[in-house]
Design an enzyme around this catalytic site. Structure first.
Site, short mmCIF file in Angstrom:
data_model
loop_
_atom_site.label_atom_id
_atom_site.label_comp_id
_atom_site.label_asym_id
_atom_site.label_seq_id
_atom_site.Cartn_x
_atom_site.Cartn_y
_atom_site.Cartn_z
N HIS A 1 28.29 -11.93 -19.56
CA HIS A 1 27.99 -10.61 -19.00
C HIS A 1 27.51 -10.67 -17.55
CE1 HIS A 1 28.66 -8.94 -22.92
NE2 HIS A 1 27.71 -9.67 -23.46
N ARG B 1 26.42 -3.82 -21.02
CA ARG B 1 27.11 -2.56 -21.30
C ARG B 1 27.96 -2.06 -20.13
NH1 ARG B 1 23.03 1.46 -24.38
NH2 ARG B 1 25.00 2.59 -24.60
N PRO C 1 16.63 0.65 -17.55
CA PRO C 1 15.60 0.36 -16.55
C PRO C 1 15.19 1.63 -15.81
CG PRO C 1 17.36 -1.26 -16.46
CD PRO C 1 17.82 -0.19 -17.39
N GLU C 2 13.88 1.85 -15.72
CA GLU C 2 13.35 3.03 -15.04
C GLU C 2 12.69 2.57 -13.74
OE1 GLU C 2 11.14 5.45 -17.82
OE2 GLU C 2 12.62 5.13 -19.40
N ARG D 1 17.74 12.03 -27.01
CA ARG D 1 16.63 11.29 -26.40
C ARG D 1 15.49 11.16 -27.40
NH1 ARG D 1 17.22 9.03 -21.13
NH2 ARG D 1 18.64 10.32 -19.94
N LYS E 1 16.11 5.13 -8.83
CA LYS E 1 16.46 3.93 -9.59
C LYS E 1 17.56 3.12 -8.90
CE LYS E 1 15.35 6.29 -13.94
NZ LYS E 1 15.86 6.69 -15.28
#
Length: 269
Positions: free
Chosen positions: A90, A109, A2-3, A259, A57
């Site tokens: 999760h 994660r 997420p940005e 990247r 963020k």
């Protein structure tokens, strides 16, 4: 990951359900995130939420005696749910609210963070951040000054939070395409006009993504469980081998320092 648009989308989604309500208690099912969940969060009880803000963020939940700092990590999302909805594998952290809602943090994660601090000033995760990209402080004068002697490629420089926050991989690729700038160009080679154009398109791309609820490529969900729809508007990111929407040439996809980078050889110089 997420940005900025995804985090801002989350902030706007959860704010109406938290501000003015009280955290009755927290449920921490798995505190082993990127950093251990702060002990103060386990002990939350009858605490009102005063505001929900964002810096870079990080989501910042203001409480009377401190702040909860939330980072979504690589795969995290926040949803507003009914209290009776059972948790799944999760779902690691819940804030149970006085209005019958639950703020639920899901992170397959477990690379996110839930931290507590008495004051934001000087906190290690916030102390050395650059300006917000949508603020007046991020302008052509600033970018030109910061690029003038920088002997590194422009794309990784844009992704450096010391330069500007929240412009991650997706939006760096998209903004450089919109500005017509090759991602491997040295930052110091950008002209004044290119700096002006790049600042302009970064702001436009981020605002457009926020309007669309962010970009969902895999895990990210808005607070109501819906995906972000900006993925449908991506010009180059994730489109390796597909025709450029402007010139028709195949979009190039490469990797630098683990990247993924996407660009058009014809449109970006």
């Amino acid at each position: 990951m997420p940005e900025l648009p995804e985090v801002e989308t989350s902030r706007r989604g959860i704010e109406p359900h938290l501000v003015g309500a009280t955290i009755l208690h927290a449920v921490v099912r798995n505190g082993r995130l990127r950093w251990p969940v702060s002990e103060e969060i386990y002990r939350l009880s009858d605490v009102p939420v005063l505001s929900v803000r964002r810096r870079a963020k990080y989501l910042l939940l203001e409480l009377p005696d401190g702040w909860i700092i939330v980072h979504l990590g690589m795969s995290g999302s926040l949803r507003i749910l009914s209290e009776e909805l059972p948790a799944e594998k999760h779902d690691h952290v819940d804030l149970v609210m006085s209005n019958g809602k639950v703020l639920r943090y899901t992170d397959p994660r477990r690379f996110g963070a839930w931290l507590w601090t008495r004051t934001l000033e000087g906190h290690p995760v916030l102390a050395h951040l650059g300006p917000e990209p949508l603020s007046d402080a991020f302008n052509a004068d600033y970018l030109q000054q910061k690029c003038a002697k920088k002997k590194t490629a422009i794309k990784p420089w844009l992704m450096d939070n010391k330069l500007v926050v929240g412009v991650g991989n997706i939006y760096a690729s998209e903004s450089l395409f919109s500005a017509g700038i090759h991602p491997d160009r040295l930052a110091s080679s950008l002209s004044r006009e290119e700096c002006e154009q790049l600042v302009k398109v970064i702001k436009l791309v981020l605002l457009r993504s926020i309007e669309q609820g962010g970009t969902t490529l895999k895990d990210f969900l808005q607070s109501d469980g819906k995906p972000g729809y900006f993925a449908q508007e991506l010009q180059v990111y994730g489109r390796k081998g597909e025709p450029c929407r402007i010139c028709g040439m195949p979009v190039v996809g490469t990797k630098h320092a683990q990247r993924a980078t996407f660009y058009c050889r014809q449109c970006q110089k």
